[in-house]
Design a protein around this motif. Structure first.
Motif, PDB file in Angstrom:
ATOM      1  N   ASP A 118       0.803  -1.224   0.000  1.00 47.26           N
ATOM      2  CA  ASP A 118       0.000   0.000   0.000  1.00 47.26           C
ATOM      3  C   ASP A 118       0.833   1.270   0.000  1.00 47.26           C
ATOM      4  OD1 ASP A 118      -2.383  -1.418   0.036  1.00 47.26           O
ATOM      5  OD2 ASP A 118      -2.460  -1.513   2.227  1.00 47.26           O
ATOM      6  N   GLU A 302      -5.055  -3.425 -19.265  1.00 43.74           N
ATOM      7  CA  GLU A 302      -4.220  -2.977 -18.155  1.00 43.74           C
ATOM      8  C   GLU A 302      -2.933  -3.786 -18.101  1.00 43.74           C
ATOM      9  OE1 GLU A 302      -2.951  -0.771 -14.859  1.00 43.74           O
ATOM     10  OE2 GLU A 302      -4.448  -0.407 -16.403  1.00 43.74           O
ATOM     11  N   ARG A 373       0.643   6.326  -9.502  1.00 46.58           N
ATOM     12  CA  ARG A 373      -0.410   7.280  -9.141  1.00 46.58           C
ATOM     13  C   ARG A 373      -1.718   6.972  -9.857  1.00 46.58           C
ATOM     14  NH1 ARG A 373       4.486  10.114  -8.678  1.00 46.58           N
ATOM     15  NH2 ARG A 373       4.641  10.617 -10.889  1.00 46.58           N
ATOM     16  N   ALA A 374      -1.635   6.456 -11.084  1.00 43.88           N
ATOM     17  CA  ALA A 374      -2.856   6.072 -11.803  1.00 43.88           C
ATOM     18  C   ALA A 374      -3.553   4.919 -11.096  1.00 43.88           C
ATOM     19  CB  ALA A 374      -2.515   5.696 -13.247  1.00 43.88           C
ATOM     20  N   ILE A 375      -2.770   3.955 -10.644  1.00 41.48           N
ATOM     21  CA  ILE A 375      -3.338   2.809  -9.932  1.00 41.48           C
ATOM     22  C   ILE A 375      -4.051   3.268  -8.665  1.00 41.48           C
ATOM     23  CG2 ILE A 375      -2.657   0.748  -8.600  1.00 41.48           C
ATOM     24  CD1 ILE A 375      -0.444   0.398 -10.819  1.00 41.48           C
ATOM     25  N   ARG A 376      -3.591   4.370  -8.095  1.00 44.08           N
ATOM     26  CA  ARG A 376      -4.196   4.902  -6.880  1.00 44.08           C
ATOM     27  C   ARG A 376      -5.304   5.908  -7.164  1.00 44.08           C
ATOM     28  NH1 ARG A 376      -0.666   2.847  -3.162  1.00 44.08           N
ATOM     29  NH2 ARG A 376       1.328   2.271  -4.095  1.00 44.08           N
ATOM     30  N   GLY A 377      -5.680   6.048  -8.468  1.00 43.85           N
ATOM     31  CA  GLY A 377      -6.869   6.820  -8.804  1.00 43.85           C
ATOM     32  C   GLY A 377      -6.649   8.215  -9.327  1.00 43.85           C
ATOM     33  N   ASP A 378      -5.441   8.617  -9.646  1.00 45.77           N
ATOM     34  CA  ASP A 378      -5.161   9.954 -10.161  1.00 45.77           C
ATOM     35  C   ASP A 378      -5.541  10.011 -11.641  1.00 45.77           C
ATOM     36  OD1 ASP A 378      -3.842  12.233 -11.317  1.00 45.77           O
ATOM     37  OD2 ASP A 378      -2.517  12.316  -9.575  1.00 45.77           O
ATOM     38  N   ALA A 379      -6.597  10.779 -11.977  1.00 49.12           N
ATOM     39  CA  ALA A 379      -7.113  10.815 -13.346  1.00 49.12           C
ATOM     40  C   ALA A 379      -6.117  11.449 -14.318  1.00 49.12           C
ATOM     41  CB  ALA A 379      -8.437  11.574 -13.382  1.00 49.12           C
ATOM     42  N   THR A 382      -3.449   9.045 -15.009  1.00 49.36           N
ATOM     43  CA  THR A 382      -3.980   7.947 -15.831  1.00 49.36           C
ATOM     44  C   THR A 382      -3.918   8.309 -17.311  1.00 49.36           C
ATOM     45  OG1 THR A 382      -5.430   7.186 -14.052  1.00 49.36           O
ATOM     46  CG2 THR A 382      -6.011   6.523 -16.291  1.00 49.36           C
TER      47      THR A 382
END
Length: 555
Positions: A118, A302, A373-379, A382
């Motif tokens: 994490d 992915e 950062r994309a995996i953690r939801g940063d659009a 991404t």
């Protein structure tokens, strides 16, 4: 009769020659001793991993690890289709050195372990580890890469992910075909391409027939290029009733019987010799559906982002390793009255290679940071990751063969013999521009992203804007690129993507690299003051500072 001793005494010395002016062995050395790598590691959020990375770097450059790499490639895997009694076993036997390399890679988190971590920067730390451990050899990076990439695809089927993900993310390497759930750790492979289609997977003819058990199918068909066939499970594309779908195929079924996975032959490849690549045949092979039927490509997309990043990573690792070898030779070899590294033209070559290597390493870790950062939801990240990974895959892997050839030439005839290790690097380099989509596939994918996902262009130019005003040549390149977008077409796609890659690398170096590095890169790659071959940097390019930064141990 004259003895050898008499002959030596008669001539006043050894009968043949004394060895002089040869570089000493490079090993042991620290493969993590690279300022560009360590600076990017901290910058992209994984500074917490530096101590482990340095430890891995010393291990990668050790005499033992380099010997494992050599032996794993000299003693290639062997296919054993049947046992002594005639039973079909379809096993591939590897030299012990392969297993030593694999055990280290998995234990160091270079397979799928970041998916269970994490901490921000976990995926960056893995990529940096690959850049360092890649100084050994590239073949065993294939199963670790596929294992890493399988996890996000498998998550499309939560009930399967619940069973297999803890084992795929394990740091335990346990070779051998056994029931997957009875092992401490698993590796995943992939069976996507077929002989009639290659990258055009929608033309696949392998069929998937539903059984009476929901989600369970049987496969029939033939795959053309399935690497690491001794993995425990495979993601496979096949045509189900609803269209092309993704399936999980274990080598051993839950009841302990061997699943039908007939290995027809191992590929006789240019490079990547330590790694077995095979043609398996499915005939009543039991498989579990992953993701919705008919959405096989969407399910694996992915996975593609992950494996393309690893192609960039391994190309950058090959560049760095080849540069270190070339620099070591040049610092210890003399010609025409001076060390090679002090000869102006050789210094230009080494500096030019150093620029290419630093640009590749910096871009690789920027892509890894975007992935994390994309995996953690940063659009925003991404969107940047979507286009920049395809751009990086196209360009960095294309530069690899030319780079390794030039580095080999720095050693002259010494680099052309197998004992130097340079021929292995040279043979390895072309694979990375072919694996996970050749140059044309990636260039066209960039056009697809620009036309179907407008946010990708905005994300890329937002990245460029962070360096606006720092270098006039970079500003001009960004303007040219913006104008070129409106004229983009399949015919000119390669040219467009090349400009994207160079502009992106320049923007990163202008922001983060020392002035000598950034200025020389912009002058040569963007300013037009550069020839076709390496070693054509302009006068006043700060060659000494560039070389000193690049070579381990100072100049």
């Amino acid at each position: 009769m004259v003895s050898t001793l008499d002959a030596q005494q008669a001539y006043g010395g050894p009968a043949t020659h004394e060895v002089t002016n040869q570089a000493p062995p490079l090993t042991p050395y620290d493969a993590s001793e690279d300022p560009a790598l360590l600076e990017a590691l901290r910058r992209e959020g994984a500074g917490w991993a530096e101590e482990d990375l340095r430890r891995l770097g010393r291990k990668a450059g050790s005499v033992q690890a380099q010997e494992w790499a050599d032996l794993a490639n000299r003693h290639e895997p062997e296919l054993r289709t049947h046992d002594r009694y005639g039973h079909r076993v379809d096993e591939v036997e590897f030299h012990p050195s392969w297993h030593h390399l694999m055990r280290t890679a998995v234990a160091e988190g270079l397979a799928a372990s970041p998916w269970a971590d994490d901490r921000p920067g976990a995926h960056v730390a893995r990529t940096a580890g690959g850049l360092v451990w890649g100084h050994t050899e590239a073949g065993h990076g294939c199963p670790t890469s596929m294992t890493y990439a399988a996890v996000p695809a498998l998550r499309r089927q939560p009930e399967l992910a619940k069973v297999y993900e803890p084992l795929l993310t394990s740091r335990e390497y346990e070779p051998g075909l056994r029931v997957p759930t009875q092992k401490r750790g698993l590796l995943a492979g992939m069976g996507m391409t077929e002989k009639q289609g290659g990258s055009d997977v929608r033309t696949n003819t392998t069929t998937a027939t539903p059984t009476s058990e929901p989600g369970v199918y049987t496969l029939r068909g033939h795959k053309w290029f399935t690497s690491a066939p001794m993995c425990d499970v495979f993601l496979v594309l096949a045509q189900g009733p609803g269209g092309l779908s993704c399936f999980l195929v274990p080598r051993v079924l839950p009841d302990g019987t061997r699943n039908t996975f007939r290995i027809q032959r191992l590929k006789d490849k240019l490079g990547n010799r330590s790694n077995a690549s095979s043609e398996p045949e499915f005939d009543g092979t039991v498989a579990w559906l992953v993701g919705p039927e008919g959405q096989g490509v969407k399910t694996i997309i992915e996975m593609v982002n992950c494996t393309r990043l690893d192609c960039v990573m391994m190309s950058a690792a090959l560049m760095r390793k080849s540069l270190v070898e070339a620099g070591h030779h040049a610092r210890h070899r003399s010609a025409f009255g001076a060390r090679l590294v002090d000869q102006p033209l050789m210094r230009n070559v080494l500096a030019d290679l150093a620029l290419e290597s630093e640009a590749a390493t910096t871009l690789t870790l920027r892509l890894a940071g975007a992935a994390d950062r994309a995996i953690r939801g940063d659009a925003q990240e991404t969107a940047f990751r979507r286009i920049a990974t395809a751009v990086g895959k196209y360009w960095v892997t294309k530069r690899g063969p030319a780079f390794t050839a030039e580095a080999l030439e720095c050693l002259g005839g010494n680099g052309y013999v197998e004992d130097s290790g340079m021929p292995r690097h040279y043979r390895e380099a072309p694979l990375l521009s072919i694996w996970e989509g050749s140059g044309n596939v990636n260039a066209l994918d960039v056009l697809r992203a620009l036309s179907r996902e407008p946010g990708t262009s905005e994300a890329l130019f937002s990245e460029f804007a962070l360096a606006r005003g720092a270098d006039a040549r970079l500003d001009a390149a960004v303007t040219r690129l913006g104008n070129r977008l409106s004229e983009a077409s399949p015919t000119t796609a390669r040219r467009l993507v090349e400009e994207m890659a160079l502009t992106l690398q320049a923007s990163l170096l202008v922001r983060y690299a020392p002035p000598a590095v950034a200025d020389a890169f912009c002058a040569s790659r963007l300013g037009g003051d550069w020839g076709y071959a390496f070693g054509t940097l302009p006068e006043g390019a700060g060659l000494g500072a560039i070389v000193e930064r690049a070579l381990p141990g100072g100049d």
